[in-house]
Design a protein around this motif. Structure first.
Motif, PDB file in Angstrom:
ATOM      1  N   VAL A 104       0.850  -1.198   0.000  1.00 57.21           N
ATOM      2  CA  VAL A 104       0.000   0.000   0.000  1.00 57.21           C
ATOM      3  C   VAL A 104       0.881   1.241   0.000  1.00 57.21           C
ATOM      4  CG1 VAL A 104      -1.633   1.321   1.341  1.00 57.21           C
ATOM      5  CG2 VAL A 104      -1.865  -1.164   1.189  1.00 57.21           C
ATOM      6  N   ILE A 105       1.937   1.201   0.825  1.00 53.54           N
ATOM      7  CA  ILE A 105       2.774   2.396   0.951  1.00 53.54           C
ATOM      8  C   ILE A 105       3.552   2.637  -0.327  1.00 53.54           C
ATOM      9  CG2 ILE A 105       4.773   3.337   2.138  1.00 53.54           C
ATOM     10  CD1 ILE A 105       3.695   2.019   4.644  1.00 53.54           C
ATOM     11  N   LEU A 106       4.110   1.580  -0.852  1.00 53.61           N
ATOM     12  CA  LEU A 106       4.901   1.764  -2.073  1.00 53.61           C
ATOM     13  C   LEU A 106       4.013   2.332  -3.157  1.00 53.61           C
ATOM     14  CD1 LEU A 106       7.035  -1.516  -2.101  1.00 53.61           C
ATOM     15  CD2 LEU A 106       7.719   0.770  -1.383  1.00 53.61           C
TER      16      LEU A 106
ATOM     17  N   GLN B 102       2.206  -6.559  -6.825  1.00 54.55           N
ATOM     18  CA  GLN B 102       2.693  -5.214  -6.625  1.00 54.55           C
ATOM     19  C   GLN B 102       3.327  -4.684  -7.913  1.00 54.55           C
ATOM     20  OE1 GLN B 102       2.088  -3.655  -3.605  1.00 54.55           O
ATOM     21  NE2 GLN B 102       2.548  -2.005  -5.005  1.00 54.55           N
ATOM     22  N   LEU B 103       4.205  -5.494  -8.448  1.00 57.53           N
ATOM     23  CA  LEU B 103       4.917  -5.059  -9.654  1.00 57.53           C
ATOM     24  C   LEU B 103       3.953  -4.847 -10.804  1.00 57.53           C
ATOM     25  CD1 LEU B 103       7.977  -7.387  -9.278  1.00 57.53           C
ATOM     26  CD2 LEU B 103       8.093  -4.903  -9.423  1.00 57.53           C
ATOM     27  N   LEU B 104       2.978  -5.783 -10.919  1.00 60.93           N
ATOM     28  CA  LEU B 104       2.035  -5.650 -12.028  1.00 60.93           C
ATOM     29  C   LEU B 104       1.227  -4.370 -11.882  1.00 60.93           C
ATOM     30  CD1 LEU B 104       0.998  -9.381 -12.363  1.00 60.93           C
ATOM     31  CD2 LEU B 104       2.348  -8.033 -13.968  1.00 60.93           C
TER      32      LEU B 104
ATOM     33  N   PRO C 290       3.635 -14.321  -5.083  1.00 56.93           N
ATOM     34  CA  PRO C 290       2.495 -13.751  -5.830  1.00 56.93           C
ATOM     35  C   PRO C 290       2.235 -12.304  -5.437  1.00 56.93           C
ATOM     36  CG  PRO C 290       1.963 -15.915  -4.972  1.00 56.93           C
ATOM     37  CD  PRO C 290       3.282 -15.577  -4.397  1.00 56.93           C
ATOM     38  N   ALA C 291       2.379 -12.011  -4.150  1.00 55.61           N
ATOM     39  CA  ALA C 291       2.084 -10.647  -3.712  1.00 55.61           C
ATOM     40  C   ALA C 291       3.054  -9.689  -4.383  1.00 55.61           C
ATOM     41  CB  ALA C 291       2.205 -10.551  -2.210  1.00 55.61           C
ATOM     42  N   ILE C 292       4.300 -10.115  -4.479  1.00 55.71           N
ATOM     43  CA  ILE C 292       5.280  -9.230  -5.101  1.00 55.71           C
ATOM     44  C   ILE C 292       4.920  -9.030  -6.570  1.00 55.71           C
ATOM     45  CG2 ILE C 292       7.684  -9.058  -5.809  1.00 55.71           C
ATOM     46  CD1 ILE C 292       8.447 -10.157  -3.143  1.00 55.71           C
ATOM     47  N   PHE C 293       4.510 -10.145  -7.211  1.00 55.06           N
ATOM     48  CA  PHE C 293       4.064  -9.997  -8.597  1.00 55.06           C
ATOM     49  C   PHE C 293       2.933  -8.984  -8.682  1.00 55.06           C
ATOM     50  CE2 PHE C 293       6.176 -14.153  -9.544  1.00 55.06           C
ATOM     51  CZ  PHE C 293       6.891 -13.728 -10.647  1.00 55.06           C
TER      52      PHE C 293
END
Length: 1683
Positions: free
Chosen positions: A1267-1269, A1329-1331, A1324-1327
């Motif tokens: 959320v912050i990023l 985020q990146l997506l 998956p969460a990182i994906f």
């Protein structure tokens, strides 16, 4: 007869030795011849006989019988009027020689005398009167003698029934009976009734009767008092008689006309009246106790006779009678007891006094018509003889002024001389003695007044001497009894107590009487005396009056009767001042009195105000002490006389004055003012001249008096040292209230005020220095609270002068015990100096500070416990008090800090710190504030050098205080209590500096902040370990709180210039910005302390709370709407995180997992001891870790605690991040948007932080991070900042923030990579985020409702410089593309991970890529979709095999439709290529499309059996669509052939066909699908051709639309391609149906030949040529296998 008598005598003589006794027995015979001789009525013989009889009587040889005969014979002579004088003589001899004659004979003898009294002959009358008097006396003397004789034998008196019968004389002895009968008849006769016993009375006068009654009553009171019968007569007969006779006098009103009443009123008759009054005087005097009620009536009558409407003589006589009473104080006392003190009884005593008062007033109010002859008619009966004789014209004499020789009273034109009437103390009456006058006498003028005057004086003298005498006795008895009771004699105690109580009871009774007497008489006395005082023109008379008033005042004072005491004093005071002098004290008192006491039961006594035209010699002229003095006032000699009396009163009776001191002093103050005495040093008054106003005129007479008066005045206050404490307090109170008045008067003007009271307070204080304690508080209290705060400067100055003189005198006075041993007294003396601080007038404060300087210089070394007060004075200077004051006070302080720190008790050091701190807070003079911060630094140095000494002393003091507190059972109360006292001192210093750190002035804040952090840095090691707790919580955090509060509330207004011409830099031009600097400084300082002193703080119990609070502060600073502060906060955050970024060893795999931690190296050289206090610390965990790896130094931090700290830090970080990146709800110009550097710093903190918390970092945390990023990246930048952040918007560059974000994710991803299984579910969460970031390429994120401009259209023109900053969205394309690269990278690494598979990462990637792919030409940047395609191809090349692998599990089911849609959206995009697209570009783009189709043919279709049918179907349809109408309608004629994407269509078609006829068909269904596709295609071609032919026909010569032509060309090409493919395929793969459809096309194609378009024609040619292969000859029937 004579002869026989001789013989008889001889024989008796011969026979008896006792001749006389014998003769007596036979006396009848012996007397006979003489009686006969008298009977001849021959004068010669009669005379001879009477002589003989007298001779016999004188020898007492007459018996009773003989006496009777003699009397009868005398009676006859009397009736014949012979020898009357001889007769009287005979009777007298007969009755006086012995008591033979009694009863009837006696009565006859008495009647005889009475009758002779009323003859015509004057001599006889007088002789008879004398005889009667003598006879009456004789009768009563006999009774007395008889009583003497019988005194021994007490006989029971017979009970008399109520004395009802007046003749009940049986009980009386013979003589008494005679007396009784005689007295009774006298009463009868006076009453004009017939006598009972004196038979034969012919006539009688009242006057004579009254005289006889009076003489009897006067001479023989004991007879009446001893015998009931006589008392009865008094009550029953005498009193009614007197009352009856008085009636004409009572009813008579002088001057009332007779006509008004029907019956003529009897006029009063002087002789009777006068005699009645005499009788009354005797009755009252002698028989008061018997006749209480009657006396009440008599006295009331006497009072009535004084009325103005009674005749003059009557009044005179009445006054004389009253005078007789006045000289008998005991009698007056009994009146008071019997009447005034009883309920329902006339207040007789009061009435008498009031009557005298009214009488005196009435004499002055004689209605004078102003000419000499018309005097008021003084009597009713005779107004003639006294017209001009005694009365001189008052006017003539009065106006003579000084020529008045006669002493006199003069009032409002009435002039009354004073006659010398009596010697004082005796009542010698003049008119009561005029028994010979029948007509009322003429009363000389002034006689009545003089008598009345003497009455008053005697009354006062009598009462006071009597009461004071008794008081004195009572007091001495009291003293002795108290002494005896206090003796320890046990046995006698009871009786003593008993006697004491008796005594006191008696005293109570008598005191009640005294009080009643005074209460009853004072009003009347005062009214009369004040009037006389006012009227008196004679010095002696005045003296007497004043003396009377003075003694009364003193008496009232002794008895504690305040009202009356004050009233008398008021009178004297009024006398001292000029007439009508406005003095409020006096006026208010008299007003109060007149409303209360002066309407006394019917007697209306007015207070007559002093007359104005006084005939006194004027001795002084001066100014009145008033608000607006009008003109001047004169003092007469009488005023001065009164003043001396007043001084005398104060001097001698000071002890009983009590509250009246006020009156006395008020008057003296005014006199002093009028006479012009001014205070000098020490408060003594000296004759001096006032500067303003007309100079006072003093006659020589008074000039000589002045020194005397001023001397007496001083002596008066000197003698205050002999007063007892209570009286002294009264004196002080009075002076205080006087001074209050003087102050009231001096309000509002700067005239010279009256300083009398202040001067005298000072004088009284100085002479009573030996017992200063008892008067110090009221004295200084008044000077402080009132005088020193007065607006009039002269008044104030004197007040301060008096106060400081008293303090200095007090400190230098050699007290016993000396001050050094009597700390209480020293503090008491110094206290007012401190109290002066509450006064805001600068002149007072200058005096106060001068006094302090003097005390410091003279007694600085011996102040001891007084230091706190002295320091308090300096500390009390407030900033609004002007520079000079502050400077002076600061000088004192500097003196103290430089010279006296070592001499003062250590307990005062704290106060020095506070005072120095308070100077720092003064905003008058910046230099002083800065210097005082310097002083604090010096003080801290002093503490550091003398540390051990101070510590010892403080600990000693502490122990004492602790003990006291325990004894009292209370907690020890001092700031920072639990810390040791020396540490408390430091804490106070820190706290003071802390306060200065929030001063409104930036310079002071800066200086204080630097000093604070320096001292904590330099000397902090001296503190006990536990004290750090307080430093952190009470000092540092408290400071942070305040700074935070001030900063958040600071003003945002621009400050124009910093005073004078100093320019302020724009980064500091509002209060808010200046506070921001302070906040930055403070936060950095605290963070630094946390960093450097971590080894001290960590072992404290609540380090984690402190850590939380610090984080909270960092958080609030980071979230403050100020870029400077927020950025600095993050810097501090970074700093405290590095504290503990422990130096890690290389990870040791062999370390047991239980303590999978690294061991931080000990920070710095903490093991070094500083000042003997070691802070080395080990604890159990440290030891445990030490056991595991012995090689390392011991550990300081507790690992578990450490983790908590990190998590707290993470939570804080999260809150800062989420708050700062959360978009605003509303949007206006003022919306605060965090700056890029801030966000960058924020995100940069994460990787470091993550290192510590990664073990517990969960999905939730990852979500929070996401959320912050996401938020941070979405924040726009203001257009004026963007040029600095973005080099230029054409370049594709990442901002540092975006770099940071990606770095953060990178750190995470790397950590997951090496992490445990449990961590890998985070992929998956990182994906995701990146997506999300990838999407930014097409949809830039919204920041709330803020309107952002795209970077390309931001305004950069200079004109807009001052317009409000616009917000520019960043160019997100580079960021999104970089993110995409990361995604592809990551996917390549993790495609096979379980989590990645289960969480449908591939599907999400496709879904995300679909956005730019479907937008294609509409993408913000062309690079995006191209990158997207290449990424897609890369991902699919890895992902599809995985998908096929997991086909059976169904995990990828939902992915296929998504993929199909993505292909579709990309290949058949709705967006049109831009017009300026070059042909080369277009071809390049087409080649990309072709690549995609190739991917489908290589990666998807060959594996159709692993792929859902629907998907394959969709692909077929798509290829189908691509192979038919993928033409674009927007191309120009010239380019048509290129733009048709022919290459693409061809590939599509080929793929389609290849798939259709591939022999890999596994199920009929798949074949069916492809066949379906073919038939659809063919049918489509057929339709197109038909439509074309129709249109061609209809159009005639017109060429057809370009579109249609293109379409037909494409169909024709497709047909030729199809036939090609069919030829290449295995025949068994082609359905007969298909062939039929193909052949069916032929006729239609032929029909097209007619078309006019050359393009169509050439295409048609190509389409028709392949048909040659179908042209076979018809085959023969095959039979039996042969043809």
């Amino acid at each position: 007869a004579a002869e026989s008598g001789i013989i008889k005598v001889k024989t008796i003589a011969a026979r008896n030795t006792d001749i006389l006794a014998a003769l007596k027995e036979n006396s009848s015979e012996v007397v006979q011849p003489f009686l006969m001789g008298c009977g001849t009525k021959e004068p010669k013989i009669t005379q001879l006989c009477l002589a003989a009889i007298q001779r016999l009587m004188s020898h007492e040889v007459v018996s009773e019988a003989a006496a009777g005969n003699i009397i009868n014979m005398l009676w006859q002579l009397m009736e014949n009027s012979l020898e009357e004088l001889k007769l009287l003589q005979t009777v007298l001899v007969l009755l006086t020689t012995n008591t033979v004659v009694h009863d009837e004979a006696l009565s006859k003898a008495i009647v005889l005398c009475f009758r002779l009294h009323f003859t015509k002959d004057n001599i006889t009358n007088n002789t008879a009167a004398a005889t009667v008097r003598q006879v009456v006396t004789v009768v009563f003397e006999r009774v007395v003698a008889e009583d003497e004789r019988y005194k021994g034998t007490i006989d029971q008196p017979v009970a008399v029934q109520g004395n009802s019968n007046r003749r009940s004389v049986s009980t009386l002895k013979p003589c008494a009976k005679d007396a009784y009968m005689l007295f009774q008849d006298l009463c009868q006769l006076v009453n004009a009734d017939a006598p009972y016993w004196l038979v034969g009375m012919t006539e009688m006068t009242r006057t004579f009767g009254l005289e006889l009654l009076e003489s009897v009553l006067n001479d023989f009171p004991q007879v009446f008092l001893q015998h009931q019968e006589f008392s009865f007569l008094l009550k029953e007969r005498v009193c009614p008689l007197v009352i009856k006779l008085f009636s004409p006098n009572i009813k008579f009103r002088q001057g009332s006309s007779t006509s008004s009443s029907p019956a003529p009123v009897e006029k009063p008759y002087f002789p009777i009246c006068m005699r009645l009054l005499r009788v009354v005087s005797v009755l009252i005097k002698q028989f008061y106790s018997l006749l209480v009620t009657e006396c009440e009536i008599f006295l009331s009558l006497l009072v009535k006779f004084l009325d103005a409407d009674k005749p003059q003589w009557l009044r005179a006589v009445a006054v004389e009678s009253i005078h007789r009473l006045c000289v008998q104080p005991q009698l007056l006392r009994s009146f008071c007891q019997s009447y005034d003190m009883k309920q329902h009884s006339t207040k007789v005593f009061r009435d008498i006094v009031n009557a005298l008062g009214s009488f005196i007033q009435s004499l002055f109010l004689v209605p004078s018509t102003g000419n000499a002859s018309a005097t008021p008619s003084q009597t009713g009966s005779n107004a003639s003889g006294n017209t001009g004789s005694a009365q001189t014209n008052p006017g003539v004499l009065g106006m003579g002024g000084g020529a008045t020789v006669l002493p006199a009273f003069e009032y409002r034109g009435t002039w009354i001389p004073i006659l010398n009437v009596t010697v004082q103390g005796s009542a010698k009456a003049t008119y009561l003695e005029m028994l010979d006058k029948v007509e009322p006498p003429t009363i000389p003028e002034g006689y009545a007044m003089s008598v009345a005057f003497h009455c008053l004086l005697d009354l006062v003298r009598g009462i006071t001497t009597m009461i004071e005498g008794e008081l004195g006795e009572a007091e001495t008895i009291n003293q002795t009894t108290t002494e005896t009771t206090s003796l320890p004699a046990q046995s006698s105690e009871q009786q003593d107590l008993h006697s004491v109580s008796d005594q006191s009871e008696k005293e109570l009774v008598s005191r009640a009487v005294w009080e009643e007497m005074v209460n009853a008489c004072w009003c009347g006395l005062l009214a009369a005396l004040s009037l006389l005082l006012d009227a008196s023109t004679d010095e002696a008379a005045t003296e007497n009056i004043l003396k009377a008033e003075l003694t009364m005042a003193a008496l009232c004072g002794r008895l504690g009767l305040v009202t009356s005491r004050d009233a008398f004093i008021t009178a004297i005071c009024k006398g001292s001042l000029p007439p009508h002098y406005a003095l409020t004290v006096l006026n208010s008192t008299t007003a109060a009195l007149s409303s209360k006491s002066y309407s006394i039961q019917g007697q209306n006594v007015q207070m007559i105000s002093p007359s104005s035209e006084s005939h006194q010699q004027v001795v002084a002229v001066g100014q009145p002490l008033a608000l607006q003095p009008q003109g001047t006032v004169m003092l007469t000699s009488k005023n001065i006389q009164c003043m001396r009396t007043l001084l005398n009163l104060a001097h001698c009776h000071g002890a009983v004055l009590g509250t009246s001191w006020q009156l006395v002093l008020a008057t003296l103050q005014h006199l002093v003012w009028i006479l012009g005495l001014k205070p000098g040093v020490g408060g003594a008054l000296k004759p001096g001249r006032a500067v303003e106003g007309p100079s006072t005129v003093l006659t020589t007479a008074v000039m000589t008096d002045l020194p005397v008066i001023s001397n007496i005045l001083s002596r008066l206050f000197e003698s205050s040292q002999y007063l007892d404490d209570v009286s002294l307090h009264h004196l002080i109170n009075a002076l205080c209230s006087l001074s209050l008045e003087a102050m009231d008067m001096a309000y509002g003007n700067n005239k010279e005020p009256s300083l009398f009271a202040v001067a005298k307070l000072l004088e009284t204080g100085l002479v009573n220095m030996h017992r200063i304690e008892i008067l110090w508080r009221p004295l200084t209290g008044h000077l402080l609270e009132k005088v020193c705060q007065h607006p009039n400067s002269r008044m104030r100055e004197w007040g301060a002068e008096a106060l400081t003189s008293l303090i200095k005198a007090g400190l230098t006075f050699s007290h016993d015990p000396p001050l050094s041993q009597n700390q209480r007294l020293q503090l008491l003396l110094l206290n007012p100096l401190k109290e002066l601080s509450n006064i805001s007038h600068p002149d007072i404060r200058i005096k106060q500070l001068e006094c302090v300087l003097q005390i410091l210089q003279s007694q600085g070394d011996s102040l001891g416990p007084g230091w706190p007060l002295v320091l308090g004075v300096m500390g009390a200077i407030r900033s609004d008090q002007g520079e000079s004051l502050i400077r002076t006070a600061f000088q004192c302080l500097q003196l103290v800090v430089t010279d006296f720190l070592p001499t003062m008790p250590c307990t005062c050091l704290q106060i020095v710190v506070e005072v120095a701190g308070s100077f720092g807070l003064h905003n008058q003079e910046l230099n002083i504030s800065l210097t005082s911060i310097g002083l604090l630094w010096n003080i801290s140095d002093y503490f550091f050098q003398r540390g051990e000494v101070i510590e010892k002393e403080l600990n000693k003091e502490e122990a004492v205080l602790q003990k006291q507190a325990e004894e009292r059972g209370v907690m020890l109360n001092r700031p920072f209590h639990p810390a040791p006292p020396f540490d408390c001192l430091w804490l106070c210093l820190y706290a003071k500096l802390g306060e200065l750190c929030v001063d409104p002035r930036p310079a002071v804040r800066k200086s204080a902040g630097q000093t604070l952090f320096s001292t904590i840095g330099a000397h902090g090691t001296l503190l006990q370990h536990s004290t750090w707790h307080t430093v952190i919580w009470k000092v540092l955090f408290h400071l942070l709180d305040r700074v935070r509060e001030s900063s958040t509330t600071a003003d945002k207004e621009k400050i124009e210039s910093g005073g004078g011409n100093i320019l302020i830099h724009h980064s500091r031009d509002t209060a808010e910005k200046q506070w921001a600097e302070t906040w930055v400084l403070t936060l950095a300082g605290v963070a630094r302390i946390f960093n450097t002193r971590r080894y001290l703080l960590q072992p404290l119990g609540d380090f984690s709370q402190a850590w939380d609070v610090l984080l909270d502060h960092i958080q609030s600073a980071a979230l403050s709407k100020n870029n400077e502060v927020s950025l600095a906060a993050l810097k501090s955050f970074q700093e405290i995180l590095q504290i503990v970024s422990p130096v890690r060893d290389s990870e040791k795999p062999d370390t047991p997992p239980a303590i999978n931690v690294s061991v931080p190296v000990v920070v710095g050289t903490t093991t070094a001891t500083s000042l003997g206090r070691s802070f080395m610390r080990t604890d159990s965990i440290g030891e445990r870790i030490g056991r595991y790896n012995g090689s390392e130094p011991p550990v300081i931090t507790d690992e578990i605690e450490d983790l908590n700290l990190w998590w707290a830090a993470w939570n804080s970080w999260y809150r800062i991040g989420s708050e700062s990146t959360r978009p605003p709800i509303t949007c206006d110009k003022l919306t605060f948007i965090p700056s890029q550097p801030f966000l960058t710093a924020l995100i940069q903190i994460f990787p470091a932080l993550y290192q510590h918390i990664k073990t517990g970092f969960s999905m939730d945390d990852l979500q929070k991070l996401g959320v912050i990023l996401h938020g941070a990246v979405s924040v726009p930048i203001s257009s004026d900042a963007s040029p600095f952040i973005l080099p230029s918007y054409t370049e594709a560059v990442l901002t540092s923030l975006q770099e940071a974000v990606l770095t953060a994710l990178d750190v995470l991803q790397k950590a997951i990579c090496v992490g445990s299984e449990s961590m890998q579910i985070m992929y998956p969460a990182i994906f995701d985020q990146l997506l999300a970031f990838v999407e930014f390429s097409c949809k830039p994120p919204q920041y709330g409702q803020l309107e952002t401009k795209h970077i390309a259209n931001a305004k950069y023109n200079q004109i807009q410089l001052f317009a409000p900053a616009e917000w520019v969205a960043l160019n997100y394309v580079p960021f999104a593309e970089r993110s995409l690269e990361v995604v592809v990278d990551l996917y390549q690494k993790t495609a096979c991970h379980k989590a990645v598979v289960t969480e449908k990462v591939l599907q999400n990637i496709i879904k995300t890529l679909r956005i730019p792919l479907s937008l294609k030409y509409s993408c913000p940047s062309e690079s995006t979709w191209k990158l997207a395609v290449s990424s897609l191809l890369k991902v699919l090349s890895i992902g599809l095999p995985v998908a096929r692998q997991h086909a059976s599990s169904g995990k990828f089911d939902s992915m296929w439709p998504e993929l199909a849609n993505t292909f579709e959206d990309f290949l058949f995009t709705k967006s049109t290529p831009p017009d300026n697209l070059s042909i080369q570009e277009f071809q390049k783009n087409e080649s990309i499309d072709v690549e995609v189709v190739q991917l489908i043919s290589t990666e998807i279709l060959p594996y159709a059996n692993f792929i859902p049918k629907e998907f394959v179907g969709q692909i077929m349809t798509m290829l189908n669509k691509g192979s038919i109408h993928s033409q674009s309608s927007s191309f120009t004629e010239a380019e048509i052939d290129i733009r048709m994407r022919e290459e693409f269509s061809k590939v599509c078609f080929e793929t389609l066909l290849q798939f259709s006829f591939s022999n890999k068909v596994t199920t009929p269904q798949e074949g069916y699908i492809s066949r379906m596709a073919l038939s659809v295609l063919l049918k489509r071609s057929q339709d197109v051709l038909h439509r074309y032919i129709e249109d061609e026909r209809l159009s005639g010569k017109c060429p057809l639309p370009r579109q249609q032509v293109t379409e037909i060309i494409f169909v024709l090409k497709a047909v030729s391609t199809l036939i090609d493919s069919l030829k290449k395929t295995q025949p068994e793969n082609v359905d007969a149906n298909t062939w039929a459809q193909v052949i069916a096309l032929y006729p239609t194609l032929v029909e097209c030949i007619t078309c006019s378009s050359s393009e169509v024609c050439s295409a048609l040619k190509e389409a028709l040529v392949p048909f040659k292969d179908f042209m076979h000859p018809p085959a023969s029937k095959v039979q039996n296998g042969e043809s």
